[in-house]
Design an enzyme around this catalytic site. Structure first.
Site, PDB file in Angstrom:
ATOM      1  CG  ASP A   1       7.049  -4.462   9.482  1.00  0.00           C
ATOM      2  OD1 ASP A   1       6.389  -3.446   9.220  1.00  0.00           O
ATOM      3  OD2 ASP A   1       7.255  -5.360   8.653  1.00  0.00           O
TER       4      ASP A   1
ATOM      5  CG  ASN B   1      -1.912   1.008   1.357  1.00  0.00           C
ATOM      6  OD1 ASN B   1      -1.642   2.120   0.965  1.00  0.00           O
ATOM      7  ND2 ASN B   1      -3.074   0.720   1.928  1.00  0.00           N
ATOM      8  CD1 TRP B   2       3.981   1.381   3.414  1.00  0.00           C
ATOM      9  CD2 TRP B   2       4.476   3.366   4.323  1.00  0.00           C
ATOM     10  NE1 TRP B   2       4.970   1.186   4.345  1.00  0.00           N
ATOM     11  CE2 TRP B   2       5.293   2.379   4.920  1.00  0.00           C
ATOM     12  CE3 TRP B   2       4.614   4.682   4.744  1.00  0.00           C
ATOM     13  CZ2 TRP B   2       6.238   2.688   5.913  1.00  0.00           C
ATOM     14  CZ3 TRP B   2       5.561   4.987   5.736  1.00  0.00           C
ATOM     15  CH2 TRP B   2       6.360   3.999   6.307  1.00  0.00           C
TER      16      TRP B   2
ATOM     17  CE1 TYR C   1       5.853 -10.590   2.824  1.00  0.00           C
ATOM     18  CE2 TYR C   1       3.703 -11.647   2.665  1.00  0.00           C
ATOM     19  CZ  TYR C   1       4.556 -10.738   3.269  1.00  0.00           C
ATOM     20  OH  TYR C   1       4.105  -9.981   4.314  1.00  0.00           O
TER      21      TYR C   1
ATOM     22  CD1 TRP D   1      10.831  -1.078   9.916  1.00  0.00           C
ATOM     23  CD2 TRP D   1      11.010   1.150   9.985  1.00  0.00           C
ATOM     24  NE1 TRP D   1      10.364  -0.587   8.716  1.00  0.00           N
ATOM     25  CE2 TRP D   1      10.457   0.787   8.740  1.00  0.00           C
ATOM     26  CE3 TRP D   1      11.220   2.508  10.240  1.00  0.00           C
ATOM     27  CZ2 TRP D   1      10.111   1.703   7.750  1.00  0.00           C
ATOM     28  CZ3 TRP D   1      10.872   3.426   9.261  1.00  0.00           C
ATOM     29  CH2 TRP D   1      10.327   3.033   8.039  1.00  0.00           C
TER      30      TRP D   1
ATOM     31  CD  GLU E   1      13.567  -3.388   3.021  1.00  0.00           C
ATOM     32  OE1 GLU E   1      14.351  -4.365   2.862  1.00  0.00           O
ATOM     33  OE2 GLU E   1      12.442  -3.494   3.539  1.00  0.00           O
TER      34      GLU E   1
HETATM   35  C1  DGY Z   1       6.222  -7.550   5.687  1.00  0.00           C
HETATM   36  O1  DGY Z   1       7.343  -7.942   6.064  1.00  0.00           O
HETATM   37  O2  DGY Z   1       5.467  -8.212   5.016  1.00  0.00           O
HETATM   38  C2  DGY Z   1       5.766  -6.204   6.033  1.00  0.00           C
HETATM   39  O3  DGY Z   1       4.460  -5.974   5.575  1.00  0.00           O
HETATM   40  C3  DGY Z   1       6.683  -5.160   5.421  1.00  0.00           C
HETATM   41  O4  DGY Z   1       6.522  -3.998   6.137  1.00  0.00           O
END
Ligand code: DGY
Length: 528
Positions: free
Chosen positions: A251, A121-122, A168, A438, A481
């Site tokens: 996150d 999204n962002w 993923y 982060w 990143e």
């Molecule tokens: C993830 O690791 O899937 C998070 O959404 C990325 O910020």
């Protein structure tokens, strides 16, 4: 006369939200930086079609360069072509366009291949500003594709799973959301899109197209903002809640450490995919992942498609500075768009959000540290974590002048401890880890927001320092990143779309306009 921004008097912020950063501020390359020229192999071994397209049509390139330079000179920002050549980071602009095209999966841009293979999204909202520099139609398409995943209740999901991928986790099967209207997660992300629509609209070369897109996107933006207040501030506090760290975009921020101390449930066995792409020292820990999954499964068990329920059952409910600052800023831009469309009732509705948001932010100010803090809504405590989102109320324009002074005092101290700003947490804090996601690294999009906010409050030198650091980092380490604030090394994913977009839309905007068009041409949806 157009009504005034209701917050303008509080803090000196003006409605001209894009102005100061639109043009040539990014043209300096600090002399200490060695320009690294990545090879084509470095960039995208899997993209022979792209390499071919970049190599061809030199005649077009000369034409577009001339046309674009003419446009730049007529705006009075650059005095001569030689001046542009001296300063432009031509290579990084070309790399950025190359990366955007490489990550274009057909109307949407994946943040990074493998690591993040869907539409986030962002990320997408930021990326559309990058596309706008050299392919405006494609920029609008990015936003339309994002909103094609919008739920009936107005929520825009954090990830839209347009097509399958096995690189993923957790994918659509784990989320198990009904297709409403596409497969997606059941949570959201920072609401950047209204900023992008304004940016595209303000910088359009095709006003007719922009008008048409604005008319169709505006009701969708409005529905999303209304969703935020209805679903995430049912108690009318003026600030909205997030229910999962993934909703913040930050996150594993230390701001969540205390709030994430709920018990981990017995989880179905799972295998993380992120560690196939990035070293584990740069990613959230396994325990943190178990908690992310605990939340996901609890929401799913409680039918997490009923937002009024989720707000009350989530063991994690916090007021995030990033989401709330972006929401306020996005409200201002939505208001600006509503004025263009002469929607007076909606302007009034947005003014109410802005006014109560300003009140709501007061509870996030920590006078002792001179910083804004996130807040755990379940315990009522401010999070004891000095993170870079503390400076985002400047971007929102909700900090008072006195607060802004204290914030910049802290920021100067932080910058004194690192070689490249802005670290995602105070480098003097014992939890600071320069490479872990982060919990220390520099993120270029945070730098853009912080620097933009500083400029509005008149801290030009600090804003310049952050911009120069961003230029140095991307010059030195490429389109990564995030970046180590001590060494300047790149970390996390490579060929990262929003870092590329920030180079085009912010850091190298004049050069990007000048040379961007030459690399346009027919859209190539690689990996389609
Ligand atoms: C993830 O690791 O899937 C998070 O959404 C990325 O910020």
């Amino acid at each position: 006369m157009a009504p005034q921004d209701p917050l303008a008097e509080n803090n000196g912020y003006t409605l001209d939200s894009q102005g100061p950063d639109s043009f040539p501020l990014g043209m300096k390359i600090p002399s200490t930086v060695k320009v690294r020229r990545p090879s084509a192999a470095d960039l995208a071994p899997q993209s022979p079609i792209l390499a071919e397209s970049l190599a061809k049509s030199p005649v077009d390139r000369v034409f577009w360069r001339k046309r674009s330079l003419h446009r730049l000179f007529s705006l009075g920002n650059i005095k001569s072509e030689q001046e542009l050549d001296e300063h432009a980071r031509t290579q990084i602009v070309e790399d950025s366009i190359y990366v955007m095209r490489m990550n274009d999966f057909g109307g949407y841009t994946v943040p990074a291949q493998g690591l993040y293979p869907f539409q986030w999204n962002w990320d997408s909202a930021i990326v559309s500003a990058g596309w706008a520099v050299f392919d405006e139609a494609r920029a609008w398409e990015e936003l339309e594709k994002l909103f094609s995943g919008q739920w009936e209740d107005g929520m825009v999901p954090s990830i839209v799973f347009h097509r399958p991928s096995n690189t993923y986790f957790p994918g659509p099967d784990i989320w198990g959301t009904p297709q409403k209207p596409s497969k997606s997660t059941g949570i959201t992300q920072p609401p950047v899109a209204a900023l992008s629509v304004r940016f595209l609209y303000e910088h359009t070369e095709n006003p007719e197209l922009a008008e048409q897109k604005l008319v169709s996107l505006f009701p969708k933006l409005l529905a999303w903002h209304r969703w935020w207040y209805k679903a995430r501030d049912p108690e009318n506090t003026g600030v909205v809640a997030i229910l999962h760290p993934w909703e913040s975009g930050m996150d594993n921020s230390p701001a969540w450490d205390e709030s994430m101390k709920f018990p981990i449930d017995k989880l179905p066995r799972y295998v993380r995919c992120d560690l196939n792409h990035v070293d584990s020292c740069m990613r959230p820990t396994q325990e943190t992942y178990d908690r992310y999954l605990t939340l996901l499964h609890r929401f799913k068990a409680a039918n997490f498609y009923d937002p009024s329920r989720l707000y009350w059952i989530s063991p994690f409910r916090v007021t995030d500075l990033c989401v709330n600052s972006i929401l306020i800023r996005a409200n201002r831009d939505l208001r600006w768009l509503a004025l263009r469309l002469e929607k007076d009732d909606i302007v009034k509705e947005i003014d109410e959000w802005l006014n109560k948001g300003f009140e709501g932010f007061k509870q996030l100010w920590d006078e002792d540290s001179g910083l804004f803090k996130c807040k755990d809504q379940l315990t009522g405590k401010l999070a004891n974590a000095p993170i870079s989102a503390a400076f985002l109320p400047l971007f929102a324009g909700v900090a008072t002048k006195e607060q802004a002074d204290k914030l910049t005092h802290n920021l100067e101290r932080w910058l004194g401890q690192v070689n490249y700003g802005v670290p995602s947490m105070d480098p003097e804090d014992h939890r600071f880890e320069p490479l872990r996601y982060w919990r220390g690294p520099v993120w270029i999009i945070m730098n853009w927001m912080i620097s933009n906010g500083l400029r509005h409050y008149g801290y030009d030198e600090l804003a310049d320092r952050i911009k120069d650091d961003s230029i140095s980092l991307t010059t030195k380490a490429g389109l990564r990143e995030y970046f180590d604030p001590l060494t300047g090394d790149g970390a996390g994913g490579r060929n990262f779309s929003w870092t590329a977009a920030m180079c085009l839309a912010w850091l190298d905007r004049p050069a990007a306009i000048a040379i961007g068009h030459k690399m346009s041409g027919p859209k190539k949806h690689l990996n389609a």
